[in-house]
Design a protein around this motif. Sequence first.
Motif, short mmCIF file in Angstrom:
data_model
loop_
_atom_site.label_atom_id
_atom_site.label_comp_id
_atom_site.label_asym_id
_atom_site.label_seq_id
_atom_site.Cartn_x
_atom_site.Cartn_y
_atom_site.Cartn_z
N SER A 8 0.93 -1.25 0.10
CA SER A 8 -0.11 0.03 0.00
C SER A 8 1.00 1.20 -0.21
N TYR A 9 1.99 1.14 0.67
CA TYR A 9 3.10 2.53 0.67
C TYR A 9 3.57 2.48 -0.73
N LEU A 10 3.89 1.38 -1.50
CA LEU A 10 4.58 1.61 -2.82
C LEU A 10 3.49 2.06 -3.71
N TYR A 11 2.08 1.57 -3.76
CA TYR A 11 0.90 1.98 -4.36
C TYR A 11 0.76 3.74 -4.14
N TRP A 12 1.09 4.11 -2.59
CA TRP A 12 0.80 5.37 -2.60
C TRP A 12 1.85 6.33 -3.45
N LEU A 13 3.24 5.76 -3.23
CA LEU A 13 4.32 6.44 -3.69
C LEU A 13 3.93 6.66 -5.29
N PHE A 14 3.47 5.60 -5.86
CA PHE A 14 3.12 5.56 -7.41
C PHE A 14 2.11 6.68 -7.54
N CYS A 15 1.09 6.71 -6.83
CA CYS A 15 0.10 7.74 -6.72
C CYS A 15 0.69 9.18 -6.77
N GLN A 16 1.32 9.11 -5.63
CA GLN A 16 2.26 10.57 -5.70
C GLN A 16 2.92 11.01 -7.07
N PHE A 17 3.65 10.05 -7.61
CA PHE A 17 4.37 10.00 -8.89
C PHE A 17 3.42 10.52 -9.98
N GLU A 18 2.23 9.99 -9.93
CA GLU A 18 1.55 9.98 -11.18
C GLU A 18 0.88 11.84 -10.82
N LEU A 19 0.62 11.97 -9.59
CA LEU A 19 0.14 13.50 -9.33
C LEU A 19 1.14 14.45 -9.78
N ILE A 20 2.28 14.27 -9.40
CA ILE A 20 3.50 15.21 -9.58
C ILE A 20 3.91 15.26 -11.21
N THR A 21 3.90 14.25 -11.78
CA THR A 21 4.14 14.19 -13.45
C THR A 21 2.93 14.55 -14.02
N CYS A 22 1.71 14.44 -13.74
CA CYS A 22 0.56 14.74 -14.19
C CYS A 22 -0.03 13.58 -15.33
N SER A 23 0.74 12.47 -15.04
CA SER A 23 0.67 11.21 -15.79
C SER A 23 -0.66 10.66 -15.64
N TYR A 24 -1.49 11.07 -14.64
CA TYR A 24 -2.77 10.16 -14.47
C TYR A 24 -3.77 10.92 -15.57
N LEU A 25 -3.22 11.91 -16.35
CA LEU A 25 -4.05 12.54 -17.44
C LEU A 25 -3.95 11.86 -18.78
N MET A 26 -2.71 11.34 -18.96
CA MET A 26 -2.33 10.63 -20.14
C MET A 26 -3.27 9.44 -20.45
N GLU A 27 -3.18 9.10 -21.84
CA GLU A 27 -3.89 7.99 -22.10
C GLU A 27 -2.90 6.67 -22.12
N PRO A 28 -3.29 5.57 -21.87
CA PRO A 28 -2.48 4.44 -21.65
C PRO A 28 -1.04 4.22 -22.80
N TRP A 29 -1.39 4.53 -23.93
CA TRP A 29 -0.27 4.49 -24.78
C TRP A 29 0.86 5.61 -24.52
N GLU A 30 0.29 6.58 -24.00
CA GLU A 30 1.05 7.90 -23.65
C GLU A 30 1.83 7.62 -22.29
N LYS A 31 1.26 6.86 -21.42
CA LYS A 31 1.87 6.40 -20.06
C LYS A 31 2.88 5.31 -20.40
N VAL A 32 2.58 4.38 -21.18
CA VAL A 32 3.73 3.58 -21.73
C VAL A 32 4.79 4.15 -22.37
N LEU A 33 4.75 4.96 -23.22
CA LEU A 33 5.99 5.78 -23.84
C LEU A 33 6.70 6.62 -22.53
N PHE A 34 5.90 7.46 -21.90
CA PHE A 34 6.53 8.29 -20.90
C PHE A 34 7.32 7.56 -19.88
N TYR A 35 6.62 6.42 -19.32
CA TYR A 35 7.34 5.66 -18.31
C TYR A 35 8.47 4.90 -18.99
#
Length: 80
Positions: A8-35
């Motif tokens: 749950s802590y790792l999931y929380w860190l991943f959610c924080q990363f997505e919020l900071i980078t605004c990658s939660y707004l990306m489409e799945p193919w964009e996320k794959v390229l970004f990551y």
Amino acid sequence: MDVRSTQSYLYWLFCQFELITCSYLMEPWEKVLFYTFNLCVAALLLYTAYVFVAVHLSSACQLLWPFLGNPRENALSVVK
């Protein structure tokens, strides 16, 4: 440490990363390229640091050996 709390802590860190980078707004193919791009850059940085730290330590040891004395020469002079 509990595995469930670690997950749950790792999931929380991943959610924080997505919020900071605004990658939660990306489409799945964009996320794959970004990551993929981010992981490649991180891997290249780690590899470069590994190579250059080894080279710098080697050159520093070569520079400092005359000041520290060569243990083989000291041992041979005692034997002779």
